[in-house]
Design a protein around this motif. Structure first.
Motif, PDB file in Angstrom:
ATOM      1  N   LYS A 256      43.644  33.201  36.416  1.00 23.02           N
ATOM      2  CA  LYS A 256      42.756  34.362  36.431  1.00 23.02           C
ATOM      3  C   LYS A 256      43.260  35.338  37.489  1.00 23.02           C
ATOM      4  CE  LYS A 256      38.315  33.321  34.550  1.00 23.02           C
ATOM      5  NZ  LYS A 256      38.956  32.535  33.516  1.00 23.02           N
ATOM      6  N   GLN A 261      43.549  42.137  42.354  1.00 18.75           N
ATOM      7  CA  GLN A 261      44.363  42.524  41.190  1.00 18.75           C
ATOM      8  C   GLN A 261      43.502  43.233  40.152  1.00 18.75           C
ATOM      9  OE1 GLN A 261      45.951  38.551  40.414  1.00 18.75           O
ATOM     10  NE2 GLN A 261      48.040  39.311  40.699  1.00 18.75           N
ATOM     11  N   GLY A 287      53.500  38.005  47.766  1.00 14.09           N
ATOM     12  CA  GLY A 287      52.897  36.935  46.979  1.00 14.09           C
ATOM     13  C   GLY A 287      51.517  37.243  46.445  1.00 14.09           C
ATOM     14  N   SER A 288      51.053  38.473  46.642  1.00 14.68           N
ATOM     15  CA  SER A 288      49.702  38.805  46.180  1.00 14.68           C
ATOM     16  C   SER A 288      49.672  39.113  44.678  1.00 14.68           C
ATOM     17  CB  SER A 288      49.128  39.975  46.990  1.00 14.68           C
ATOM     18  OG  SER A 288      49.934  41.108  46.834  1.00 14.68           O
ATOM     19  N   ARG A 574      56.568  29.782  47.506  1.00  8.57           N
ATOM     20  CA  ARG A 574      56.357  30.421  46.211  1.00  8.57           C
ATOM     21  C   ARG A 574      56.233  29.398  45.095  1.00  8.57           C
ATOM     22  NH1 ARG A 574      57.761  35.712  45.194  1.00  8.57           N
ATOM     23  NH2 ARG A 574      57.160  36.799  47.069  1.00  8.57           N
TER      24      ARG A 574
HETATM   25  P1  ADP Z   1      54.461  40.079  45.051  1.00  7.53           P
HETATM   26  O1  ADP Z   1      53.142  40.726  45.250  1.00  7.53           O
HETATM   27  O2  ADP Z   1      55.039  39.577  46.347  1.00  7.53           O
HETATM   28  O3  ADP Z   1      55.412  40.929  44.282  1.00  7.53           O
HETATM   29  P2  ADP Z   1      54.626  38.403  42.753  1.00  7.53           P
HETATM   30  O4  ADP Z   1      54.148  39.406  41.818  1.00  7.53           O
HETATM   31  O5  ADP Z   1      56.085  38.081  42.772  1.00  7.53           O
HETATM   32  O6  ADP Z   1      54.168  38.745  44.216  1.00  7.53           O
HETATM   33  O7  ADP Z   1      53.788  37.069  42.485  1.00  7.53           O
HETATM   34  C1  ADP Z   1      54.059  35.844  43.093  1.00  7.53           C
HETATM   35  C2  ADP Z   1      53.719  34.694  42.164  1.00  7.53           C
HETATM   36  O8  ADP Z   1      52.305  34.576  41.970  1.00  7.53           O
HETATM   37  C3  ADP Z   1      54.301  34.839  40.765  1.00  7.53           C
HETATM   38  O9  ADP Z   1      54.889  33.606  40.424  1.00  7.53           O
HETATM   39  C4  ADP Z   1      53.095  35.154  39.891  1.00  7.53           C
HETATM   40  O10 ADP Z   1      53.254  34.670  38.592  1.00  7.53           O
HETATM   41  C5  ADP Z   1      51.979  34.448  40.593  1.00  7.53           C
HETATM   42  N1  ADP Z   1      50.648  35.052  40.395  1.00  7.53           N
HETATM   43  C6  ADP Z   1      50.352  36.375  40.305  1.00  7.53           C
HETATM   44  N2  ADP Z   1      49.006  36.577  40.170  1.00  7.53           N
HETATM   45  C7  ADP Z   1      48.438  35.347  40.208  1.00  7.53           C
HETATM   46  C8  ADP Z   1      47.075  34.869  40.117  1.00  7.53           C
HETATM   47  N3  ADP Z   1      46.048  35.706  39.992  1.00  7.53           N
HETATM   48  N4  ADP Z   1      46.878  33.526  40.183  1.00  7.53           N
HETATM   49  C9  ADP Z   1      47.910  32.683  40.323  1.00  7.53           C
HETATM   50  N5  ADP Z   1      49.199  33.054  40.406  1.00  7.53           N
HETATM   51  C10 ADP Z   1      49.481  34.371  40.346  1.00  7.53           C
END
Ligand code: ADP
Ligand code: MG
Length: 686
Positions: A256, A261, A287-288, A574
């Motif tokens: 979710k 987000q 990682g957000s 990660r």
């Molecule tokens: P950043 O904000 O640093 O660019 P990323 O978009 O690379 O972070 O996301 C990091 C990881 O978290 C990815 O593997 C992504 O699939 C995962 N991810 C993103 N949103 C969620 C969520 N709501 N719940 C769990 N995992 C998520």
């Protein structure tokens, strides 16, 4: 000579030196003046042997009691000089410097400067530099500027050229109001430059930086405001409607979205379906999950029949995004037709990509700044997403914006900056902040330690590698240079050291000075798990996602800003396995350790940024590597936040009174702004 005179006119700069200067992009007097030192060496008076401490770079003066060697050891030929200081002795160890044998004579007194290391029960001095008495006495007087160099050039040569340039340069008029400068304690440009290159004390460096940072902020903000003036009234040329595609994608994800987000996505939807062109920044900690938001926005455009572009600061990142997108497409059956466009692609591949972009066959274009080159023609570009945006210039962003019919702009940044600063820096952007990380992440375990921890760390690497994991090691320098005093670790030598310490482990190194293709290959091998340890500079700082890497170790952690260390830490943790971050400080004084320990106490990027602000006084850590994301040449948004604010105020004051900068008082400012606009490459770093 005026400031645009070629450096070859300088007294003492011959053809050979001029050619070396050109390698560093120093072509004119102006270039030379603004080639700021990267650091200063403080030569302290010699200390007695009893005061030596492991890890420190020290100077000693002693009587040569014995000269041993050379002894062969692998690639090294080692000469050991035994020095005496009263009853105490110290061994100085020279590597591959056979001439030492001729220069140092038993019975003579010598001044040596080098790093002190623990060897068994005793301390030794490693790879010292030898000085003459009178030469050293001169160096002790003032901090000595150190420059980023190229083979064959020394800091001394640069200093000499600068001295000559100060003698015959013609300086222009002051561009800022004199009264304002006086009240703010900001010196003239000429004085500032003299102080930055030839300080007599630390305060001189602080004073110099006030002017140079102020100026840098001022023009940066001025360009932003001009940008804003252009974009604020732009109508929505690409009005979208929410489609089933984005909803379906969100529903089929295995997780979710977080509250942050969701909120960011709603704001974007409102923008893209609304009356005005979107110009939005997403600020979210590493990682957000910013990539998801980017993909949703691009998917919205694609499902509305438009093209979208995703621009990354490096080829490696662009390729990583391309791969992720392809995986998403096959997993969720998304309506993307992606193409990749990067500078190092083969001509035929490029041609094919370009034609797909022009015909509209591709609806998602992923790449580096290759995306904004003139040759790229878009069919109907509706949105541009830039990842880790500060690496791009204001102008680059604009150039891309104008490729289409003013598309929507979405920029993503992982540098959390306090709101007050964000408003100044991003006055032209709407802000969405993602404050939380997805649930269920395993917290990273941190250690803040001195160099004596290394052997334990290496053993730990071995264990992690045996479990199938990978390790990053970060060093502040790419290569060693002739003036190295061993204070800062460099990637090349460090990788060598690690190979010796960890036989059988697959170790590679990476630095920004390598060819783009080599960098990409090395990163790719690490990404595939073929390399166990990657020793790198901060080029890997931004965005790289290798979930199998569980250990991040940072050497000379004291030389980085906290926010940047936090970014680096974000490269691990990660995946599902427990991850670790080891911050090694080569100095263990209380102030430094207090600062680094902030990283242990919190993982909140916003909090870390404000602590960075609190614990770092202006000019406190000149050598601190600044956050790469905000690549200002000299200014630092954290330690110079007061200047950022006053520059913002002055810009607003001037523009309020004279929006088009047409008054005589502002003539010089206007000239400079126009110049920056015309030479986007000058501002490409910010
Ligand atoms: P950043 O904000 O640093 O660019 P990323 O978009 O690379 O972070 O996301 C990091 C990881 O978290 C990815 O593997 C992504 O699939 C995962 N991810 C993103 N949103 C969620 C969520 N709501 N719940 C769990 N995992 C998520
Ligand atoms: Mg990212």
């Amino acid at each position: 000579m005026n400031l645009s005179t070629d450096v070859s006119h300088l007294k003492g700069v011959g053809e050979k030196t001029a050619a070396l200067f050109k390698k560093l992009n120093i072509n004119t007097y102006e270039d030379l003046f603004s080639y700021y030192p990267t650091d200063y060496i403080k030569y302290n008076p010699p200390v007695s042997f009893s005061e030596l401490k492991a890890g420190n770079v020290c100077t000693v003066r002693g009587l040569a009691a014995n000269v041993q060697g050379p002894v062969k050891a692998g690639r090294y030929s080692i000469i050991t000089v035994v020095l005496k200081d009263g009853l105490n002795t110290l061994e100085a160890v020279f590597f591959n410097q056979p001439f030492i044998k001729k220069v140092i004579k038993v019975g003579g007194y010598y001044i040596l400067r080098g790093r002190i290391v623990q060897k068994g029960a005793k301390l030794i001095m490693q790879s010292p530099k030898l000085f003459k008495e009178d030469e050293y006495a001169e160096l002790v007087k003032y901090p000595q500027a150190k420059y980023s160099l190229t083979a064959g050039l020394s800091s001394k040569t640069i200093s000499k050229a600068l001295k000559a340039a100060f003698i015959d340069a013609q300086w222009g008029e002051e561009c800022f109001p004199e009264k304002y400068l006086k009240e703010s304690g900001i010196p003239s440009r000429k004085d500032a430059l003299r102080l930055i290159h030839f300080p007599e004390c630390d305060e001189d460096i602080v004073t110099a930086r006030r002017r140079l940072s102020f100026e840098e902020f001022f023009y940066f903000i001025m360009l932003l405001r001009k940008n804003k003036a252009i974009s604020v009234s732009t109508p929505n040329n690409f009005k979208m409607i929410e489609t089933a595609e984005t909803k379906r994608f969100l529903e089929s994800l295995p997780f979710k979205p977080t509250a942050g987000q969701k909120k960011a996505w709603k704001e974007i939807l409102d923008d893209m379906c609304g009356e005005r062109c979107m110009n939005r920044l997403i600020q979210g900690d590493v990682g957000s999950g910013k990539t998801l938001i980017a993909l949703l926005s691009l998917l919205l455009a694609a499902s509305n029949g438009y093209q979208g572009a995703l621009m990354a600061p490096t080829e490696v990142l662009a390729m990583q995004h391309f791969k992720t997108v392809k995986e998403y497409i096959s997993k969720y059956n998304l309506c993307f037709e992606p193409v990749l466009l990067t500078g190092s692609m083969k001509a035929a591949e490029k041609k094919e990509a370009l034609s797909k972009i022009e015909s509209g066959e591709a609806n998602l274009i992923i790449g580096t700044h290759a995306l904004i080159q003139d040759r790229v023609l878009y069919k109907n570009l509706a949105i541009v997403v830039t990842d880790e945006q500060h690496r791009f210039g204001v102008r680059q962003r604009q150039a891309l914006a104008y490729k289409g019919k003013e598309p929507h702009i979405l920029v993503m940044s992982a540098t959390p900056i306090p709101r007050t600063l964000a408003i100044i820096l991003y006055g032209d952007l709407q802000l969405s902040a993602i404050h939380e990380l997805p649930a269920g992440r395993c917290a990273i375990k941190n250690a803040v330690v001195g160099t004596s921890y290394r052997p334990s760390a290496y053993k730990f690497f071995k264990d992690q590698i045996a479990e199938g994991h990978q390790v990053y090691v970060i060093c502040p320098k790419a290569l060693s240079d002739e003036e190295d005093d061993g204070e800062l670790e460099n990637v090349v030598d460090y990788a060598e050291k690690l190979r010796a310490a960890l036989p059988g482990v697959n170790i590679e190194h990476l630095n920004g000075k390598m060819k783009p293709q080599d960098k990409t290959d090395i990163m790719q091998r690490f990404s595939k798990g073929e390399t166990d340890i990657l020793v790198s500079t901060t080029v890997i700082e931004v965005g790289i996602n290798v979930p199998n890497a569980t250990v991040m170790m940072i050497e000379n952690a004291e030389r980085f800003g906290l926010s940047q260390l936090h970014q680096l830490r974000g490269r691990v943790g990660r995946g599902s396995a427990q991850s670790y971050c080891i911050f090694i400080s080569s100095k263990e004084d209380d102030k430094i350790m207090e600062r680094l320990n902030v990283l242990k106490s919190t993982n909140d990027g916003f909090k870390i940024a404000s602590e960075d602000l609190r614990l770092r006084g202006p000019g406190d850590f000149f050598g601190v590597r600044q956050s790469g994301e905000f690549a200002f040449k000299i200014a630092d948004i954290y330690s110079d936040s007061d200047l950022l604010e006053s520059a913002g105020n002055l810009v607003d004051e001037i523009l309020k009174d004279d929006p088009s900068l047409s008054k005589e008082d502002n003539r010089l400012i206007k000239e400079q702004v126009d110049y920056f606009f015309a030479h986007s490459e000058l501002f490409s770093s910010i």
